[in-house]
Write an enzyme that holds these catalytic residues in place. Structure first.
Site, PDB file in Angstrom:
ATOM      1  N   GLU A  22       0.810  -1.227   0.000  1.00  0.00           N
ATOM      2  CA  GLU A  22       0.000   0.000   0.000  1.00  0.00           C
ATOM      3  C   GLU A  22       0.842   1.276   0.000  1.00  0.00           C
ATOM      4  O   GLU A  22       0.308   2.375  -0.017  1.00  0.00           O
ATOM      5  CB  GLU A  22      -0.962   0.059   1.200  1.00  0.00           C
ATOM      6  CG  GLU A  22      -1.928  -1.082   1.311  1.00  0.00           C
ATOM      7  CD  GLU A  22      -2.843  -0.959   2.532  1.00  0.00           C
ATOM      8  OE1 GLU A  22      -2.796   0.083   3.231  1.00  0.00           O
ATOM      9  OE2 GLU A  22      -3.592  -1.901   2.799  1.00  0.00           O
ATOM     10  N   GLY A  23       2.157   1.161   0.091  1.00  0.00           N
ATOM     11  CA  GLY A  23       2.996   2.340   0.270  1.00  0.00           C
ATOM     12  C   GLY A  23       3.191   2.717   1.721  1.00  0.00           C
ATOM     13  O   GLY A  23       3.717   3.804   2.023  1.00  0.00           O
TER      14      GLY A  23
END
Length: 342
Positions: free
Chosen positions: A309-310
């Site tokens: 997701e970062g």
């Protein structure tokens, strides 16, 4: 004449501290200043862009414990602000953008300022049976990833990180890693979203068959073609996004295993992209540490993350801000009237 890097190093060493006393923050300040081409660097409008797409192989359940529908459900969760990446971006003042790169669902009714609906197709093909995507689809993914980063850069951003969402994408990343690094597939395949025991053995056996079908052991270049064989739309867009961000002189914050695999592909196309990268963390996903070593990346954080997701990039950006802050705001020995060492 002193080089720009030499000027940065002198400025760092002349702060009111012993040389090296700020540890990795000093190397980080040097890296950021070098990328941005200034001894007074500022990180402007940091962004995280999450690319989401489905993988045809995920419909079989052979490589993933979660159903394919979770990809679309998580995109909606991102847009409602309920995911970990939302929390960390809010906490750290980071702008989040979410991209539908090829989710097997329609988002025609979604109206959200931070959502980019740019699907190449409704998921890639099952690469057990043939290529994951056509050449035209790959080129469309490259064009979209490049354009998205170009628009963000034009709006004033000079620091960007990339995340991903796609059930089954750790399998694609493992295949890409195996082909390019020549490491055994066993060293590249991990739990992903939680495959354990017999499920993990099934995942490995399936990917071994895929590797044989596509003759990945014989790979000798052509990273774009490799993406076409076993990649995913979100990984392809991310690879193009890395290249565009480097072209625009941006500081790139590299997240976890899948994001690093996308960088591996980008570096196979244009190796200097790595010069613009800061590696956020070392993931708990099998293969990531070896991938970092292959790329020469030194991670800032070791938190045992494996979410994607970062999230690792969002947690690391405050460290980049700290590095620029001490470089710009900390007194020098001369300005503070403090005696330097002999």
């Amino acid at each position: 004449m002193i080089s720009p890097e030499g000027a940065l190093r002198h400025k760092i060493d002349n702060k009111t501290k012993p040389p090296g006393a700020l540890g990795m923050l000093e190397e980080l300040a040097l890296r950021i200043g070098t990328i941005l081409g200034t001894d007074k660097p500022a990180l402007c409008a940091p962004h995280i862009v999450v690319f989401a797409a489905d993988h045809g192989i995920a419909a079989t359940g052979l490589v993933n414990p979660y159903p394919m529908e979770v990809t679309a459900q998580m995109v909606h969760n991102f847009l409602r602000g309920g995911a970990a990446i939302n929390v960390f971006c809010r906490l750290n003042g980071i702008q989040l953008r979410v991209v539908n790169a090829g989710v097997r669902a329609s988002f025609a009714d979604v109206r959200h300022d931070d959502f980019i609906d740019a699907p190449v197709a409704e998921g890639s093909a099952d690469y057990r049976l043939g290529d994951a995507m056509t050449e035209a689809q790959l080129q469309n993914a490259f064009a979209a990833g490049s354009a998205i980063v170009g628009q963000i850069a034009n709006a004033g951003c000079n620091c960007i990180g990339f995340g991903e969402m796609g059930i089954g994408n750790s399998s694609s990343a493992a295949l890409l890693m195996h082909a390019i690094t020549k490491l055994p597939l066993e060293a590249c395949v991990g739990a992903g979203t939680g495959a354990q025991g017999e499920a993990l053995h099934t995942k490995l056996r399936t990917l071994q068959e895929v590797a044989a079908t596509h003759q990945l052991a014989a790979y000798d270049g052509g990273a774009a073609q490799l993406l076409q064989q076993v990649g995913g739309f979100e990984i392809a867009m991310m690879a193009a996004a890395y290249l565009q961000a480097a072209k625009r002189g941006m500081v790139i914050v590299v997240d976890g295993f899948i994001a690093t695999a996308a960088l591996l592909v980008a570096a196979g196309i244009e190796r200097p992209v790595i010069d613009n990268c800061v590696f956020a963390h070392s993931s708990a996903e099998r293969g990531h540490e070896a991938l970092l070593r292959y790329l020469g990346g030194r991670p800032l954080l070791h938190l045992g993350l494996r979410l994607g997701e970062g999230t690792g990039a969002a947690l690391a950006i405050p460290l980049l801000q700290a590095a620029t802050a001490f470089l710009n705001e900390m007194a020098s020995f001369e300005s503070a009237g403090v005696s330097n060492k002999s």
